[in-house]
Design a protein around this motif. Structure first.
Motif, short mmCIF file in Angstrom:
data_model
loop_
_atom_site.label_atom_id
_atom_site.label_comp_id
_atom_site.label_asym_id
_atom_site.label_seq_id
_atom_site.Cartn_x
_atom_site.Cartn_y
_atom_site.Cartn_z
N GLY A 52 0.81 -1.22 0.00
CA GLY A 52 0.00 0.00 0.00
C GLY A 52 0.84 1.26 0.00
O GLY A 52 0.54 2.22 -0.71
N SER A 53 1.90 1.27 0.77
CA SER A 53 2.76 2.46 0.77
C SER A 53 3.48 2.63 -0.56
O SER A 53 3.69 3.75 -1.02
CB SER A 53 3.79 2.37 1.91
OG SER A 53 4.67 1.28 1.68
N ALA A 60 4.26 10.13 -6.33
CA ALA A 60 5.23 11.12 -5.85
C ALA A 60 6.63 10.82 -6.38
O ALA A 60 7.44 11.73 -6.54
CB ALA A 60 5.25 11.15 -4.33
N LEU A 61 6.91 9.56 -6.66
CA LEU A 61 8.23 9.20 -7.14
C LEU A 61 8.35 9.30 -8.66
O LEU A 61 9.45 9.31 -9.19
CB LEU A 61 8.55 7.76 -6.72
CG LEU A 61 8.69 7.54 -5.21
CD1 LEU A 61 8.87 6.06 -4.93
CD2 LEU A 61 9.86 8.32 -4.67
N SER A 62 7.23 9.36 -9.36
CA SER A 62 7.29 9.41 -10.82
C SER A 62 7.73 10.80 -11.28
O SER A 62 7.40 11.81 -10.67
CB SER A 62 5.93 9.05 -11.42
OG SER A 62 4.99 10.05 -11.08
#
Length: 79
Positions: A52-53, A60-62
């Motif tokens: 889930g995390s 946010a990481l893309s």
């Protein structure tokens, strides 16, 4: 030179590495069905939290190139 072995107080400490017990430890008790189910549930909860995390954190990481392209296009139209 002859080495004389000095008496060691608590000689059993010096011989502890050679000592082997003939007393077997008691057998381990088998885990009950409730304990096994609880361990499985705990493991699944931890895995679900990690997945889930990861799913929630992927946006946010893309790296998105769209804001940089709009700034370049606005700068080129301004000149």
């Amino acid at each position: 030179m002859s080495f004389r072995r000095e008496p060691v107080p608590f000689a059993f400490v010096a011989e502890a590495d050679r000592f082997r017990s003939n007393v077997a430890p008691p057998p381990r008790e088998r885990a009950s069905a409730g304990e096994i189910a609880g361990r499985c549930l705990l493991g699944l909860t931890i895995v679900a939290a990690l997945v889930g995390s990861l799913i929630l954190g992927m946006p946010a990481l893309s790296i998105s190139h769209s804001p940089a392209q709009t700034q370049q296009s606005q700068a080129s139209h301004g000149h």
